[in-house]
Scaffold this active site. Structure first.
Site, PDB file in Angstrom:
ATOM      1  N   CYS A  40       3.380   8.593   0.749  1.00  0.00           N
ATOM      2  CA  CYS A  40       4.037   7.715   1.714  1.00  0.00           C
ATOM      3  C   CYS A  40       4.159   6.343   1.052  1.00  0.00           C
ATOM      4  O   CYS A  40       3.156   5.745   0.667  1.00  0.00           O
ATOM      5  CB  CYS A  40       3.163   7.644   2.968  1.00  0.00           C
ATOM      6  SG  CYS A  40       3.753   6.457   4.175  1.00  0.00           S
ATOM      7  N   CYS A  64       2.224  -1.916  15.422  1.00  0.00           N
ATOM      8  CA  CYS A  64       2.150  -1.659  13.979  1.00  0.00           C
ATOM      9  C   CYS A  64       1.487  -2.815  13.232  1.00  0.00           C
ATOM     10  O   CYS A  64       1.845  -3.975  13.418  1.00  0.00           O
ATOM     11  CB  CYS A  64       3.559  -1.421  13.437  1.00  0.00           C
ATOM     12  SG  CYS A  64       3.610  -1.140  11.663  1.00  0.00           S
ATOM     13  N   CYS A  90      -0.318   6.140  10.099  1.00  0.00           N
ATOM     14  CA  CYS A  90       0.942   5.492  10.466  1.00  0.00           C
ATOM     15  C   CYS A  90       0.662   4.160  11.139  1.00  0.00           C
ATOM     16  O   CYS A  90      -0.172   4.062  12.034  1.00  0.00           O
ATOM     17  CB  CYS A  90       1.715   6.347  11.453  1.00  0.00           C
ATOM     18  SG  CYS A  90       1.994   8.006  10.899  1.00  0.00           S
ATOM     19  N   CYS A 105       7.037  -6.871   7.081  1.00  0.00           N
ATOM     20  CA  CYS A 105       8.158  -6.293   7.827  1.00  0.00           C
ATOM     21  C   CYS A 105       8.620  -7.304   8.869  1.00  0.00           C
ATOM     22  O   CYS A 105       7.817  -8.042   9.424  1.00  0.00           O
ATOM     23  CB  CYS A 105       7.717  -5.010   8.526  1.00  0.00           C
ATOM     24  SG  CYS A 105       9.070  -4.141   9.363  1.00  0.00           S
ATOM     25  N   CYS A 149       7.311  -4.670  15.617  1.00  0.00           N
ATOM     26  CA  CYS A 149       6.835  -3.651  16.569  1.00  0.00           C
ATOM     27  C   CYS A 149       5.379  -3.984  16.944  1.00  0.00           C
ATOM     28  O   CYS A 149       4.542  -4.208  16.062  1.00  0.00           O
ATOM     29  CB  CYS A 149       6.919  -2.254  15.960  1.00  0.00           C
ATOM     30  SG  CYS A 149       8.592  -1.776  15.498  1.00  0.00           S
ATOM     31  N   GLU A 196       0.821  -1.208   0.000  1.00  0.00           N
ATOM     32  CA  GLU A 196       0.000   0.000   0.000  1.00  0.00           C
ATOM     33  C   GLU A 196       0.860   1.265   0.000  1.00  0.00           C
ATOM     34  O   GLU A 196       1.979   1.264   0.511  1.00  0.00           O
ATOM     35  CB  GLU A 196      -0.899   0.007   1.247  1.00  0.00           C
ATOM     36  CG  GLU A 196      -2.000  -1.026   1.169  1.00  0.00           C
ATOM     37  CD  GLU A 196      -2.862  -1.052   2.413  1.00  0.00           C
ATOM     38  OE1 GLU A 196      -4.079  -0.888   2.287  1.00  0.00           O
ATOM     39  OE2 GLU A 196      -2.318  -1.246   3.512  1.00  0.00           O
TER      40      GLU A 196
END
Ligand code: SAH
Length: 349
Positions: free
Chosen positions: A109, A123, A331, A116, A120, A92
């Site tokens: 962005c 996230c 975010c 990933c 974290c 995305e």
């Protein structure tokens, strides 16, 4: 899967044209077609001979991403774009309209990885796990698609989408350099920001290589014990070591480095502000406070109090606006999935 022609620097493209028995200047024409005119097929490159077009088509692809979905926030005009890669994965990108801001920013962005590996806890991308790095072409193609379908020329790029850019260092730096080409997007180095959770060896390499893009570091917890829980990277590269390095070795970029700090209810005390101050005491930095995109976000009054505490640092402090909340475009909300509810509007692609 064919190799994409967007994976190459100008000099590399010149070598390709030479190998194909063509003049080297053809590469400059290629960059203009790709990055200024947003052309998606060699057949549309009208100043190339038929023979050259077919030679290029045989060996290379132009656009490695397919735009699957375009989603518009009814709250603030933020748009989210879902792309499918040639091997069937989803990534995305987000278009953020900060046109009302002082410098008239229009930001894209972008993602640097599929998934990933950093884990974290706060996230959504982390929940996918790590699938693979994006190629240079896949990084650049996100911008080209967004520009093509919106007709808007963004002037700001942030590597703050899915993935950890410094775990895909070579491709991220190469893509950023290509964005900066005057005969390409021509986006200033001051308007390209690479955000990392703190991969120390890559930060050292970045500083040593004197890149001029803006660097942002996701701090998020000033207390190492809590940071270990929320950001497992703390186990391998403690933020204290990252900060010590940054204090002694400023990056070459023109702008202050950004310290990103996601605010939760439990990390915005006076003590936290003092710890941040102590960590980055000698660094040329600014503080970007990000309200956690979750119901656990602290209330406005407490955020203002924390800003007050942070003013001891005597550095610019910005609270990031939460944009695209109705389309999970904020975010830490990118998970590479089809739209599932919310109040955003799907635009036909
Ligand atoms: N991996 C890079 C790039 C991601 S940038 C990095 O860690 O810097 C995305 C930014 O959004 C990071 O600063 C991250 O800490 C922040 N973020 C992640 N999840 C969030 C959430 N739920 N709410 C607000 N910010 C979040």
């Amino acid at each position: 899967m064919k190799d994409s022609i967007k994976n190459y620097y100008l000099e590399e493209a010149e070598d390709i044209f030479e190998r194909l028995g063509e003049a080297r200047y053809r590469a400059r024409q290629l960059f203009s077609w790709l990055y200024a005119k947003n052309v998606s097929s060699f057949d549309d490159m009208s100043n190339y001979s038929k023979d050259l077009r077919s030679k290029l088509t045989e060996e290379f692809s132009v656009s490695p991403l397919v735009l699957e979905e375009r989603l518009l926030s009814k709250i603030d005009g933020t748009e989210k774009f879902l792309f499918k890669t040639e091997d069937g994965h989803f990534i995305e990108s987000v278009l953020l309209r900060n046109e009302a801001s002082d410098d008239g920013r229009l930001t894209i962005c972008i993602s640097s990885q599929i998934g990933c590996a950093m884990g974290c806890t706060f996230c959504s991308t982390a929940k996918i796990g790590f699938i693979r790095n994006l190629t240079v072409a896949e990084i650049l193609d996100q911008i080209i698609h967004v520009r093509r379908v919106t007709g808007l020329l963004n002037n700001n790029i942030v590597f703050m989408g899915m993935g950890e850019p410094f775990n895909n260092y070579d491709n991220v730096i190469k893509a950023a350099n290509i964005m900066n080409y005057s005969f390409g997007f021509h986006i200033s180095v001051r308007k390209i920001t690479i955000s990392t959770c703190g991969i120390l060896p890559a930060i050292k390499r970045y500083v040593k290589e004197k890149h001029l893009f803006n660097l942002a570091i996701s701090l998020n917890d000033s207390d190492p014990a809590l940071r270990k829980i929320n950001m497992p990277v703390e186990n391998k590269y403690p933020i204290k070591e990252v900060a010590d390095f940054i204090n002694k070795n400023p990056a070459a970029g023109y702008n202050r480095m950004t310290i990103e700090y996601v605010m939760r209810k439990d990390n915005i005390s006076k003590k936290n502000a003092e710890e941040i101050n102590k960590l980055f005491k000698f660094a040329h930095v600014m503080l970007n406070l990000i309200p956690l995109n979750s119901p656990e976000c602290p209330v406005k009054k407490d955020i203002e109090k924390f800003m007050q505490y942070c003013s001891i640092m005597n550095i610019p402090i910005i609270v990031r606006k939460s944009l695209g909340s109705d389309i999970s475009g904020g975010c830490g909300q990118l998970a590479g999935k089809k739209y599932s509810g919310g109040s955003g509007e799907i635009i036909e692609v």
